[in-house]
Structure formats: C-alpha cells, structure tokens
Enzyme design. Structure first.
Site, PDB file in Angstrom:
ATOM      1  N   TYR A  97       3.142   0.914 -10.393  1.00 45.13           N
ATOM      2  CA  TYR A  97       4.107   0.805  -9.286  1.00 45.13           C
ATOM      3  C   TYR A  97       4.973  -0.446  -9.465  1.00 45.13           C
ATOM      4  O   TYR A  97       6.210  -0.361  -9.469  1.00 45.13           O
ATOM      5  CB  TYR A  97       3.326   0.743  -7.981  1.00 45.13           C
ATOM      6  CG  TYR A  97       4.161   0.689  -6.724  1.00 45.13           C
ATOM      7  CD1 TYR A  97       4.862   1.805  -6.283  1.00 45.13           C
ATOM      8  CD2 TYR A  97       4.215  -0.473  -5.943  1.00 45.13           C
ATOM      9  CE1 TYR A  97       5.609   1.771  -5.103  1.00 45.13           C
ATOM     10  CE2 TYR A  97       4.943  -0.519  -4.765  1.00 45.13           C
ATOM     11  CZ  TYR A  97       5.636   0.610  -4.350  1.00 45.13           C
ATOM     12  OH  TYR A  97       6.366   0.555  -3.177  1.00 45.13           O
ATOM     13  N   PHE A 152      -6.490   1.107   9.905  1.00 44.65           N
ATOM     14  CA  PHE A 152      -7.087   0.370  11.028  1.00 44.65           C
ATOM     15  C   PHE A 152      -6.882   1.133  12.347  1.00 44.65           C
ATOM     16  O   PHE A 152      -7.787   1.193  13.186  1.00 44.65           O
ATOM     17  CB  PHE A 152      -6.490  -1.037  11.139  1.00 44.65           C
ATOM     18  CG  PHE A 152      -7.022  -2.014  10.106  1.00 44.65           C
ATOM     19  CD1 PHE A 152      -7.887  -1.603   9.098  1.00 44.65           C
ATOM     20  CD2 PHE A 152      -6.644  -3.361  10.148  1.00 44.65           C
ATOM     21  CE1 PHE A 152      -8.372  -2.501   8.144  1.00 44.65           C
ATOM     22  CE2 PHE A 152      -7.126  -4.274   9.199  1.00 44.65           C
ATOM     23  CZ  PHE A 152      -7.984  -3.842   8.189  1.00 44.65           C
ATOM     24  N   GLY A 185     -10.598 -10.862   4.405  1.00 45.77           N
ATOM     25  CA  GLY A 185      -9.610 -10.584   5.447  1.00 45.77           C
ATOM     26  C   GLY A 185      -8.635 -11.729   5.671  1.00 45.77           C
ATOM     27  O   GLY A 185      -7.819 -11.684   6.588  1.00 45.77           O
ATOM     28  N   GLN A 199      -6.414 -12.667   3.420  1.00 49.07           N
ATOM     29  CA  GLN A 199      -5.130 -12.401   2.763  1.00 49.07           C
ATOM     30  C   GLN A 199      -4.089 -12.054   3.830  1.00 49.07           C
ATOM     31  O   GLN A 199      -4.459 -11.554   4.897  1.00 49.07           O
ATOM     32  CB  GLN A 199      -5.264 -11.279   1.715  1.00 49.07           C
ATOM     33  CG  GLN A 199      -5.525  -9.881   2.240  1.00 49.07           C
ATOM     34  CD  GLN A 199      -7.004  -9.568   2.434  1.00 49.07           C
ATOM     35  OE1 GLN A 199      -7.783 -10.419   2.799  1.00 49.07           O
ATOM     36  NE2 GLN A 199      -7.373  -8.312   2.224  1.00 49.07           N
ATOM     37  N   ARG A 210      -0.185 -10.466   5.161  1.00 47.68           N
ATOM     38  CA  ARG A 210       0.950  -9.570   4.975  1.00 47.68           C
ATOM     39  C   ARG A 210       1.902  -9.792   6.149  1.00 47.68           C
ATOM     40  O   ARG A 210       1.513 -10.328   7.202  1.00 47.68           O
ATOM     41  CB  ARG A 210       0.523  -8.097   4.973  1.00 47.68           C
ATOM     42  CG  ARG A 210      -0.331  -7.643   3.788  1.00 47.68           C
ATOM     43  CD  ARG A 210       0.395  -7.700   2.469  1.00 47.68           C
ATOM     44  NE  ARG A 210      -0.401  -7.136   1.382  1.00 47.68           N
ATOM     45  CZ  ARG A 210      -1.291  -7.819   0.661  1.00 47.68           C
ATOM     46  NH1 ARG A 210      -1.528  -9.097   0.917  1.00 47.68           N
ATOM     47  NH2 ARG A 210      -1.940  -7.223  -0.329  1.00 47.68           N
ATOM     48  N   ASP A 213      -5.152  -7.624  -5.641  1.00 46.96           N
ATOM     49  CA  ASP A 213      -4.630  -7.570  -4.272  1.00 46.96           C
ATOM     50  C   ASP A 213      -3.919  -8.898  -3.969  1.00 46.96           C
ATOM     51  O   ASP A 213      -4.542  -9.967  -4.027  1.00 46.96           O
ATOM     52  CB  ASP A 213      -5.810  -7.380  -3.314  1.00 46.96           C
ATOM     53  CG  ASP A 213      -5.400  -6.870  -1.958  1.00 46.96           C
ATOM     54  OD1 ASP A 213      -5.617  -5.684  -1.684  1.00 46.96           O
ATOM     55  OD2 ASP A 213      -4.875  -7.671  -1.164  1.00 46.96           O
TER      56      ASP A 213
HETATM   57  P1  NAD Z   1       6.096   7.794   1.230  1.00 48.34           P
HETATM   58  O1  NAD Z   1       5.039   8.061   0.217  1.00 48.34           O
HETATM   59  O2  NAD Z   1       5.850   8.209   2.634  1.00 48.34           O
HETATM   60  O3  NAD Z   1       7.478   8.434   0.764  1.00 48.34           O
HETATM   61  C1  NAD Z   1       7.834   8.621  -0.563  1.00 48.34           C
HETATM   62  C2  NAD Z   1       8.473   9.997  -0.677  1.00 48.34           C
HETATM   63  O4  NAD Z   1       8.885  10.206  -2.041  1.00 48.34           O
HETATM   64  C3  NAD Z   1       7.500  11.130  -0.346  1.00 48.34           C
HETATM   65  O5  NAD Z   1       8.124  12.037   0.542  1.00 48.34           O
HETATM   66  C4  NAD Z   1       7.198  11.765  -1.692  1.00 48.34           C
HETATM   67  O6  NAD Z   1       6.855  13.136  -1.597  1.00 48.34           O
HETATM   68  C5  NAD Z   1       8.508  11.525  -2.433  1.00 48.34           C
HETATM   69  N1  NAD Z   1       8.356  11.550  -3.886  1.00 48.34           N
HETATM   70  C6  NAD Z   1       7.415  10.939  -4.640  1.00 48.34           C
HETATM   71  N2  NAD Z   1       7.613  11.203  -5.936  1.00 48.34           N
HETATM   72  C7  NAD Z   1       8.720  12.003  -6.000  1.00 48.34           C
HETATM   73  C8  NAD Z   1       9.421  12.610  -7.068  1.00 48.34           C
HETATM   74  N3  NAD Z   1       9.037  12.469  -8.359  1.00 48.34           N
HETATM   75  N4  NAD Z   1      10.510  13.376  -6.776  1.00 48.34           N
HETATM   76  C9  NAD Z   1      10.892  13.551  -5.491  1.00 48.34           C
HETATM   77  N5  NAD Z   1      10.266  12.994  -4.435  1.00 48.34           N
HETATM   78  C10 NAD Z   1       9.187  12.232  -4.696  1.00 48.34           C
HETATM   79  O7  NAD Z   1       6.413   6.234   1.151  1.00 48.34           O
HETATM   80  P2  NAD Z   1       7.374   5.326   2.047  1.00 48.34           P
HETATM   81  O8  NAD Z   1       6.526   4.298   2.657  1.00 48.34           O
HETATM   82  O9  NAD Z   1       8.246   6.153   2.908  1.00 48.34           O
HETATM   83  O10 NAD Z   1       8.227   4.614   0.914  1.00 48.34           O
HETATM   84  C11 NAD Z   1       9.561   5.006   0.628  1.00 48.34           C
HETATM   85  C12 NAD Z   1      10.131   4.077  -0.436  1.00 48.34           C
HETATM   86  O11 NAD Z   1      10.129   2.734   0.027  1.00 48.34           O
HETATM   87  C13 NAD Z   1       9.354   4.096  -1.746  1.00 48.34           C
HETATM   88  O12 NAD Z   1      10.254   4.029  -2.828  1.00 48.34           O
HETATM   89  C14 NAD Z   1       8.539   2.825  -1.684  1.00 48.34           C
HETATM   90  O13 NAD Z   1       8.255   2.309  -2.954  1.00 48.34           O
HETATM   91  C15 NAD Z   1       9.456   1.909  -0.887  1.00 48.34           C
HETATM   92  N6  NAD Z   1       8.686   0.858  -0.204  1.00 48.34           N
HETATM   93  C16 NAD Z   1       7.941   1.167   0.894  1.00 48.34           C
HETATM   94  C17 NAD Z   1       7.183   0.161   1.518  1.00 48.34           C
HETATM   95  C18 NAD Z   1       6.351   0.432   2.744  1.00 48.34           C
HETATM   96  O14 NAD Z   1       5.693  -0.479   3.222  1.00 48.34           O
HETATM   97  N7  NAD Z   1       6.361   1.607   3.314  1.00 48.34           N
HETATM   98  C19 NAD Z   1       7.196  -1.129   0.989  1.00 48.34           C
HETATM   99  C20 NAD Z   1       7.938  -1.380  -0.157  1.00 48.34           C
HETATM  100  C21 NAD Z   1       8.694  -0.375  -0.735  1.00 48.34           C
HETATM  101  N1  UDP Z   2      -6.696  -3.521   3.484  1.00 49.64           N
HETATM  102  C1  UDP Z   2      -7.884  -3.681   4.164  1.00 49.64           C
HETATM  103  N2  UDP Z   2      -8.501  -2.551   4.641  1.00 49.64           N
HETATM  104  C2  UDP Z   2      -7.988  -1.316   4.481  1.00 49.64           C
HETATM  105  C3  UDP Z   2      -6.762  -1.172   3.791  1.00 49.64           C
HETATM  106  C4  UDP Z   2      -6.167  -2.299   3.299  1.00 49.64           C
HETATM  107  O1  UDP Z   2      -8.379  -4.786   4.341  1.00 49.64           O
HETATM  108  O2  UDP Z   2      -8.607  -0.344   4.960  1.00 49.64           O
HETATM  109  C5  UDP Z   2      -6.007  -4.727   2.973  1.00 49.64           C
HETATM  110  C6  UDP Z   2      -5.647  -4.674   1.491  1.00 49.64           C
HETATM  111  O3  UDP Z   2      -6.707  -5.139   0.687  1.00 49.64           O
HETATM  112  C7  UDP Z   2      -4.437  -5.578   1.451  1.00 49.64           C
HETATM  113  C8  UDP Z   2      -3.770  -5.388   2.815  1.00 49.64           C
HETATM  114  O4  UDP Z   2      -4.774  -4.828   3.651  1.00 49.64           O
HETATM  115  O5  UDP Z   2      -4.847  -6.919   1.334  1.00 49.64           O
HETATM  116  C9  UDP Z   2      -2.550  -4.469   2.774  1.00 49.64           C
HETATM  117  O6  UDP Z   2      -2.938  -3.279   2.124  1.00 49.64           O
HETATM  118  P1  UDP Z   2      -1.953  -2.029   1.996  1.00 49.64           P
HETATM  119  O7  UDP Z   2      -2.632  -1.048   1.098  1.00 49.64           O
HETATM  120  O8  UDP Z   2      -1.521  -1.562   3.331  1.00 49.64           O
HETATM  121  O9  UDP Z   2      -0.633  -2.606   1.309  1.00 49.64           O
HETATM  122  P2  UDP Z   2      -0.350  -3.586   0.080  1.00 49.64           P
HETATM  123  O10 UDP Z   2      -1.635  -4.128  -0.469  1.00 49.64           O
HETATM  124  O11 UDP Z   2       0.363  -2.733  -0.902  1.00 49.64           O
HETATM  125  O12 UDP Z   2       0.477  -4.651   0.675  1.00 49.64           O
END
Ligand code: NAD
Ligand code: UDP
Length: 337
Positions: A159, A205, A221, A223, A225, A288
């Site tokens: 990713y 959660f 816990g 860490q 965000r 993480d």
């Molecule tokens: P999500 O998983 O709900 O949405 C992603 C969507 O992309 C899904 O509908 C999935 O089916 C589609 N998808 C995946 N692979 C595909 C492919 N090969 N072709 C077509 N569609 C495809 O996730 P989200 O939280 O809505 O995230 C949306 C975007 O924002 C992503 O690019 C993600 O990396 C970025 N982003 C999200 C967060 C967050 O906290 N939600 C944080 C950082 C970045």
């Molecule tokens: N986390 C946790 N319990 C859970 C899921 C996640 O303590 O059931 C922690 C995880 O280890 C991380 C933070 O929560 O430190 C955020 O996790 P998430 O997967 O939501 O996003 P990301 O790590 O990609 O920021």
C-alpha cells in the site's frame, strides 16, 4: 446534535462537469459522488467492488446524472469526462494486505491508466494518496516536505510504496505532459459507510462496543492517530480539485490535526455508547506507525480548509450508522489480521 461549520460548504458550481470517481462505491467515494451530484455535476462511478459495496451508492442509482460502471482500474478505461478523482484502492490494512500484488497493481497500474485517460482528455486529475507515505514518521506532525520512513518490504509496503509510486507517476505526467494534477495525502478518515468488517480502528471499536464485546487494543494503545470526519474530508477533496490553480499540484495533507491515543479513542467510544465492553490487549501489528498527525498549514493556505467536526460529534454520527446496520441484522464479523 448540531455542528456549526466554520466554513460554508463549496457552493454548487455554475459550471456543470462530468466527473469520474474511481473507487466511487467505497466509503469515501460514495460520499464524494453524493456531494458532486448535489453540486449539479454528472458522475461516472467506477468500481470493481473489491471492498466497496453496491449498497453505498444504491440510493444514487436512479439519479439521472449518476452512472455506475463495474470496472477494474488496472485495465484501461475509455470514458469522456472533465475531471477524475482517483480513489480506487483498498484502504484498510486487512484488505490491502489480503492480496498485496493486486494492491500494488491497483495503485500503480490504476494510476497509469487514469493518467493516460486524463492526458488524452486534458482533464484535471486528483490522486487520493495517504499519510502512509510518511510510514512510521520521525517528523511530527507530518509536513508535506517530509520524505517519510517506509519499510519497502514490510506487510504495509504494498500500500505505502504503491501510493508513493503513484505520486511519482503523477509528477512524471505533470513534468512530461503538463497535466493538471492534484495530490492529496489523506489521514485517517471515518464516518458512516465504513465497512463493518474492514478492521479499521473506528469501525472495530464501535461495533465491539455496541455488541458489548471486548475492545481490541493493539499494543499498549499509546500509539496515536488523527481522525477526520468524512464530510470534512470530501469538502477538502473538492476544494483541492476546484480551487487550486493548475500550477499547484500538491501534495497537500488533508486530515484533522486533533491527535488521540488509540486507548483514548477506545475510552471515548465506550463512554459514547454506554457499553459494558472492556479493553483487551492484542499484539501490535508489524510496522504499525507510532504517531500520526497532519500539519495542515498548506491546506489552510491553498484552499482555506480545516476540519469542522469534532471527534465526539463525528463518532456519534458513526455510532448511529453502525447501530442501524446491526439493527438490520448485519452480523458483527471479527476482522482478523
Ligand atoms: P474503500 O476500501 O472503502 O474504497 C476503495 C474503493 O476502491 C472500493 O469501493 C473498492 O471496491 C475500489 N477498488 C479497489 N480496487 C479497485 C480496482 N482495481 N478497480 C476499481 N475499483 C477498485 O476505502 P476508502 O476509505 O473509501 O478509501 C478511498 C481512497 O482514499 C483510497 O485510495 C485510499 O487509499 C484513500 N485513503 C483513505 C483513507 C481513510 O482513512 N479512509 C486514508 C488515506 C487514504
Ligand atoms: N487498532 C487497534 N485495534 C483494532 C484496530 C486497530 O488498536 O481493533 C490500532 C492499530 O494498531 C493502529 C490504529 O489502531 O495503531 C489505527 O489502525 P487502522 O487500521 O484503523 O489504521 P492505520 O493503522 O492504517 O492508521
């Protein structure tokens, strides 16, 4: 509970556009599609439903300006649009680690295909990048100029490095083809339509609390965000696309600068749900990140944007959403890492 916005939502545009949203049936994508339609635009929503749900956009299917296409962005796409939001990519660690090769392909080949399309159409294109490009950061809060600390072969690499390569591709298209690109680095975003089984901390959660199951605290816990409510994020995406000049190509951090430990998040969710859940410790996943908080000075300066929804208010809306899902018979699934 009423929340007073500090800024007005983007006014409906006088210029109607045809907008492609890849990943449009996902969590963030579905909210973006909705807002674009509210603004009078035509929306082409492209998704392969890897992590997205048709339910997320079901209510839009009858809208005369909405079109849903099942398509994988790793395959070239031929549509006619004025703007592209490239959101397609699984975002939760569980989902993007399930098929790491597909995750890299989606990020890299998906970016190439969408950039090729944008280049042919001379369309503006915005990339949904991520705070994960900073990895486990040594600079805190994270500023856009920080290059990050990413393990290139760890479980999060598919990713993180996929998204970093996509940023590189976006800049290459800007340099070689003068393409009007935008890159936003999204920090943890939450809200209704997160998937109940995707293992992200907010959905986990809340579901655990609502069902009085143990709350799974990974590591100690401590860490941190920073959690941004989805409406704020979508406003930031649209402002970046529309308000930044074509010579402003980012990257721009979009996130809520409020920083919380994961333990504090667990305690807040328990308090807001009145749950009987207790905290249980589980191992911290590999790589993480220990801390994460966006510096959003650039977003403030360029698009006059900052989040308006306090964590407590956003959590209450999200709790209501998941409560509704559970009432409809959605089975709480334990997301396993
Ligand atoms: P999500 O998983 O709900 O949405 C992603 C969507 O992309 C899904 O509908 C999935 O089916 C589609 N998808 C995946 N692979 C595909 C492919 N090969 N072709 C077509 N569609 C495809 O996730 P989200 O939280 O809505 O995230 C949306 C975007 O924002 C992503 O690019 C993600 O990396 C970025 N982003 C999200 C967060 C967050 O906290 N939600 C944080 C950082 C970045
Ligand atoms: N986390 C946790 N319990 C859970 C899921 C996640 O303590 O059931 C922690 C995880 O280890 C991380 C933070 O929560 O430190 C955020 O996790 P998430 O997967 O939501 O996003 P990301 O790590 O990609 O920021």
């Amino acid at each position: 509970m009423s929340i007073t916005p500090m800024f007005k939502r983007s006014a409906p545009s006088s210029e109607t556009r045809r907008v492609l949203v890849t990943g449009g049936s996902g969590f963030i994508g579905s909210h973006l599609c909705e807002r674009l339609l509210e603004g009078g635009h035509e929306v082409v929503c492209v998704d392969n439903f890897f992590t997205g749900r048709r339910d997320n956009v079901m209510h839009l299917l009858d809208h005369r300006k909405f079109e849903l296409m099942r398509h994988d962005v790793t395959v070239p796409l031929h549509v006619e649009v004025d703007q592209i939001y490239n959101l397609a990519c699984p975002a939760s660690p569980i989902h993007y680690q399930r098929d790491p090769i597909q995750t890299v392909k989606t990020s890299v080949m998906g970016a190439m295909n969408m950039l090729g399309l944008a280049n042919r159409l001379k369309a503006k294109i915005l990339q949904a990048s991520t705070s994960e490009v900073y990895g486990d950061p040594y600079v805190h809060p994270q500023v856009e100029s920080y290059w990050g600390n990413v393990n290139p072969i760890g479980p999060r690499a598919c990713y993180d490095e996929g998204k970093r390569c996509a940023e590189t591709l976006f800049f290459a298209y800007k340099q070689q083809h003068q393409l009007p690109i935008k890159i936003v680095r999204i920090f943890n975003t939450y809200g209704p339509r997160m998937q109940p089984d995707d293992g992200r901390v907010v959905s986990n959660f809340i579901i655990q609390a609502l069902t009085n199951q143990p709350i799974t605290l990974f590591g100690d816990g401590e860490q941190t965000r920073s959690f941004c409510y989805v409406d704020d994020l979508v406003e930031g995406l649209m402002r970046t696309m529309d308000r930044t000049a074509d010579d402003v190509s980012g990257p721009v951090n979009l996130g809520n600068p409020g920083e919380f430990t994961i333990r504090a998040l667990a305690e807040t969710v328990i308090a807001l749900t009145g749950s009987r859940s207790r905290l249980v410790r589980e191992p911290l996943p590999v790589d993480d990140p220990r801390q994460r908080r966006p510096d959003i000075s650039l977003a403030k300066q360029l698009i006059d944007w900052e989040p308006t929804v306090a964590l407590r208010d956003g959590l209450l809306k999200t709790i209501t959403y998941f409560d509704g899902l559970l009432a409809q018979g959605e089975q709480p699934v334990r997301a396993v890492r």
